[in-house]
Design an enzyme around this catalytic site. Structure first.
Site, mmCIF file in Angstrom:
data_model
loop_
_atom_site.group_PDB
_atom_site.id
_atom_site.type_symbol
_atom_site.label_atom_id
_atom_site.label_comp_id
_atom_site.label_asym_id
_atom_site.label_seq_id
_atom_site.Cartn_x
_atom_site.Cartn_y
_atom_site.Cartn_z
ATOM 1 N N GLU A 1 19.955 80.664 37.103
ATOM 2 C CA GLU A 1 21.404 80.916 37.158
ATOM 3 C C GLU A 1 21.792 81.633 38.456
ATOM 4 O O GLU A 1 22.889 81.447 38.973
ATOM 5 C CB GLU A 1 21.864 81.733 35.945
ATOM 6 C CG GLU A 1 21.667 81.044 34.607
ATOM 7 C CD GLU A 1 22.643 79.887 34.321
ATOM 8 O OE1 GLU A 1 23.620 79.702 35.074
ATOM 9 O OE2 GLU A 1 22.405 79.164 33.336
ATOM 10 N N ASN B 1 29.327 75.467 35.873
ATOM 11 C CA ASN B 1 28.538 74.514 35.079
ATOM 12 C C ASN B 1 27.594 73.677 35.935
ATOM 13 O O ASN B 1 27.004 72.709 35.426
ATOM 14 C CB ASN B 1 29.471 73.580 34.291
ATOM 15 C CG ASN B 1 30.225 74.334 33.216
ATOM 16 O OD1 ASN B 1 29.704 75.290 32.652
ATOM 17 N ND2 ASN B 1 31.456 73.938 32.956
ATOM 18 N N ARG C 1 41.551 92.463 14.416
ATOM 19 C CA ARG C 1 42.208 91.785 15.546
ATOM 20 C C ARG C 1 41.724 92.288 16.902
ATOM 21 O O ARG C 1 42.414 92.138 17.914
ATOM 22 C CB ARG C 1 43.733 91.915 15.471
ATOM 23 C CG ARG C 1 44.316 91.268 14.250
ATOM 24 C CD ARG C 1 45.803 91.070 14.421
ATOM 25 N NE ARG C 1 46.395 90.684 13.150
ATOM 26 C CZ ARG C 1 46.857 91.554 12.258
ATOM 27 N NH1 ARG C 1 46.811 92.840 12.514
ATOM 28 N NH2 ARG C 1 47.368 91.127 11.142
ATOM 29 N N GLU D 1 39.018 78.610 32.356
ATOM 30 C CA GLU D 1 38.216 77.453 32.781
ATOM 31 C C GLU D 1 39.041 76.163 32.835
ATOM 32 O O GLU D 1 38.710 75.163 32.193
ATOM 33 C CB GLU D 1 36.990 77.266 31.880
ATOM 34 C CG GLU D 1 35.952 76.369 32.538
ATOM 35 C CD GLU D 1 34.637 76.272 31.764
ATOM 36 O OE1 GLU D 1 34.138 77.298 31.277
ATOM 37 O OE2 GLU D 1 34.116 75.154 31.675
ATOM 38 N N HIS E 1 16.547 77.213 28.633
ATOM 39 C CA HIS E 1 17.857 76.899 29.200
ATOM 40 C C HIS E 1 17.777 76.867 30.731
ATOM 41 O O HIS E 1 18.244 75.925 31.374
ATOM 42 C CB HIS E 1 18.878 77.934 28.729
ATOM 43 C CG HIS E 1 20.233 77.769 29.328
ATOM 44 N ND1 HIS E 1 21.057 76.722 28.979
ATOM 45 C CD2 HIS E 1 20.900 78.474 30.273
ATOM 46 C CE1 HIS E 1 22.187 76.808 29.675
ATOM 47 N NE2 HIS E 1 22.109 77.853 30.474
ATOM 48 N N ARG F 1 36.507 77.714 37.500
ATOM 49 C CA ARG F 1 35.431 78.228 36.625
ATOM 50 C C ARG F 1 34.450 77.129 36.216
ATOM 51 O O ARG F 1 33.305 77.397 35.881
ATOM 52 C CB ARG F 1 36.028 78.921 35.398
ATOM 53 C CG ARG F 1 34.968 79.614 34.559
ATOM 54 C CD ARG F 1 35.505 80.562 33.528
ATOM 55 N NE ARG F 1 34.389 81.131 32.790
ATOM 56 C CZ ARG F 1 34.460 82.130 31.948
ATOM 57 N NH1 ARG F 1 35.607 82.720 31.713
ATOM 58 N NH2 ARG F 1 33.385 82.575 31.332
ATOM 59 N N LYS G 1 33.679 85.054 27.472
ATOM 60 C CA LYS G 1 33.556 84.070 26.385
ATOM 61 C C LYS G 1 32.571 84.639 25.368
ATOM 62 O O LYS G 1 31.450 85.002 25.723
ATOM 63 C CB LYS G 1 32.983 82.754 26.912
ATOM 64 C CG LYS G 1 33.927 81.948 27.761
ATOM 65 C CD LYS G 1 33.235 80.635 28.093
ATOM 66 C CE LYS G 1 33.962 79.837 29.132
ATOM 67 N NZ LYS G 1 33.158 78.709 29.613
ATOM 68 N N HIS H 1 24.504 72.137 34.445
ATOM 69 C CA HIS H 1 24.580 72.275 32.993
ATOM 70 C C HIS H 1 24.891 70.959 32.276
ATOM 71 O O HIS H 1 24.602 70.831 31.091
ATOM 72 C CB HIS H 1 25.614 73.342 32.604
ATOM 73 C CG HIS H 1 25.122 74.741 32.855
ATOM 74 N ND1 HIS H 1 24.814 75.206 34.116
ATOM 75 C CD2 HIS H 1 24.857 75.765 32.015
ATOM 76 C CE1 HIS H 1 24.401 76.459 34.031
ATOM 77 N NE2 HIS H 1 24.415 76.824 32.761
ATOM 78 N N LYS I 1 30.175 85.300 39.763
ATOM 79 C CA LYS I 1 30.785 84.961 38.469
ATOM 80 C C LYS I 1 32.078 85.752 38.262
ATOM 81 O O LYS I 1 33.088 85.205 37.804
ATOM 82 C CB LYS I 1 29.803 85.198 37.318
ATOM 83 C CG LYS I 1 30.412 84.740 36.003
ATOM 84 C CD LYS I 1 29.424 84.341 34.959
ATOM 85 C CE LYS I 1 30.154 83.728 33.756
ATOM 86 N NZ LYS I 1 29.284 83.471 32.635
ATOM 87 N N HIS J 1 22.220 70.734 29.620
ATOM 88 C CA HIS J 1 22.467 70.829 28.178
ATOM 89 C C HIS J 1 21.899 69.609 27.470
ATOM 90 O O HIS J 1 21.312 69.715 26.392
ATOM 91 C CB HIS J 1 23.976 70.896 27.890
ATOM 92 C CG HIS J 1 24.551 72.271 28.052
ATOM 93 N ND1 HIS J 1 23.964 73.372 27.499
ATOM 94 C CD2 HIS J 1 25.669 72.713 28.680
ATOM 95 C CE1 HIS J 1 24.684 74.441 27.798
ATOM 96 N NE2 HIS J 1 25.719 74.068 28.522
HETATM 97 N N1 GLY Z 1 30.189 85.312 28.132
HETATM 98 C C1 GLY Z 1 29.816 84.276 28.999
HETATM 99 C C2 GLY Z 1 30.936 83.698 29.745
HETATM 100 O O1 GLY Z 1 32.066 84.104 29.586
HETATM 101 O O2 GLY Z 1 30.725 82.813 30.564
#
Ligand code: GLY
Length: 347
Positions: free
Chosen positions: A172, A232, A108, A224, A252, A228, A130, A235, A214, A239
């Site tokens: 980026e 993008n 966990r 997000e 990318h 947030r 993320k 993107h 960021k 993408h």
């Molecule tokens: N680990 C990448 C993000 O959170 O955007």
């Protein structure tokens, strides 16, 4: 070494920029540590990880899977890791994502830290919490949001990277500047070539600038649901280009660069971004060695794939556009309208 703290609902992350891999020992603080990396990073940086228990995962996107995560769980079990252990991912975005996900879910959630070794990972993939893996043909479909305990950014790990990889990260950096830091954008216009030439001082400035943008945004909106989404920029089309152009033909960062130019063009038409600013974005990306042109056929095919994009809400797409350089805005646009504008058939 510079330190900033990113505080979000899922945890606080110490972001250490201009640090060195050798600083890891102090961060381990007597804990049981396991380092996760891949063969390429181990070949380049393994000598700096002496004394650590190192596990290698397979190379590349094809290994960003639940099977790899299961392999890590097995290794954690064999080593009898417990809730006081620390997992450290050392590598590019793929290693960072896999490590973060395995650590966040084993028992966990174990503590983990990340040492991103590509510019792209240093300014983007390692920051934000993320973590996840791909599932079937869907990227990052399975994952969690959980902040690492620390992210250690060592610019010297970039010395062995191919220039195309560096440019991927630069795209980026330009994105971060375009959405939220005009000063960083203007600095890149003046000094961008020094970054591309890997001058350590310039690299550190660029990475710290993008990381600051960021971190600020994630801190405000970890889940997000609002601001947030600005991250993008470029993107949505990017993408889609990655998915629809010949495999391996575009990185990318290159796809994001092309997507940013398209978004800037839309911004001129939809938000009144001065045309000169859209040209500045294109010029900066080109000076940094990034592609910016997308043909009508490529655009049409990419837009087809956007129809299935997860950002789609009904007939609308949430595009990230620019009001000015340094000020992004989430802009829901009708898909058909976007197609006309991007293909030059709009008003
Ligand atoms: N680990 C990448 C993000 O959170 O955007």
């Amino acid at each position: 070494m510079n330190e900033r703290i990113l505080t979000a609902p899922t945890g606080s992350c110490r972001i250490l920029t201009d640090a060195r891999l050798e600083d890891l020992k102090a961060l381990a603080q007597g804990r049981r540590v396991v380092v996760v990396t891949d063969a390429n990073v181990f070949a380049a940086q393994g000598h700096r990880l002496a004394g650590f228990d190192v596990i290698q995962v397979g190379l590349g996107e094809s290994n960003k899977t639940l099977a790899t995560v299961e392999g890590l769980y097995e290794a954690f079990l064999e080593r009898e890791l417990d809730r006081s252990s620390l997992i450290i991912g050392v590598g590019g975005g793929i290693v960072c994502d896999i490590t973060g996900f395995a650590a966040s879910t084993y028992m966990r959630g174990l503590r983990f830290g990340l040492v991103p070794t590509t510019l792209l990972a240093q300014v983007d993939a390692a920051i934000g919490g993320k973590n996840g893996v791909n599932f079937h043909r869907y990227k990052n479909m399975v994952g969690v949001i959980r902040q690492p305990s620390f992210v250690l950014v060592d610019p010297t790990t970039l010395a062995t990277l191919p220039i195309r990889e560096i440019r991927c990260g630069l795209a980026e950096v330009v994105k971060s500047a375009a959405i939220a830091d005009r000063e960083l954008f203007e600095w890149l216009e003046l000094e961008g070539e020094r970054v591309e030439a890997l001058e350590p001082e310039a690299l550190a400035r660029a990475a710290a600038g993008a990381v600051a943008v960021k971190a600020r945004i994630v801190q405000e909106d970890e889940e997000e649901t609002g601001v947030r989404m600005l991250l993008n920029l470029g993107h949505t089309l990017g993408h889609a280009l990655e998915q629809t152009l010949a495999p391996g033909s575009v990185t990318h960062g290159e796809a994001v660069a092309m997507g940013m130019v398209a978004a800037a063009r839309l911004s001129v038409r939809k938000l009144g971004l001065p045309a000169e600013d859209a040209e500045r974005i294109q010029r900066l990306l080109e000076r940094l060695g990034l592609p910016t042109g997308v043909g009508a056929e490529q655009t049409r095919t990419a837009l087809q794939s956007i129809r299935q994009d997860k950002k789609r809400r009904g007939t609308q797409i949430h595009w990230i556009l620019l009001e000015s350089i340094g000020k992004g805005r989430v802009s829901p646009l009708e898909l058909a309208d976007t197609e006309d504008l991007l293909l030059g058939e709009g008003e």
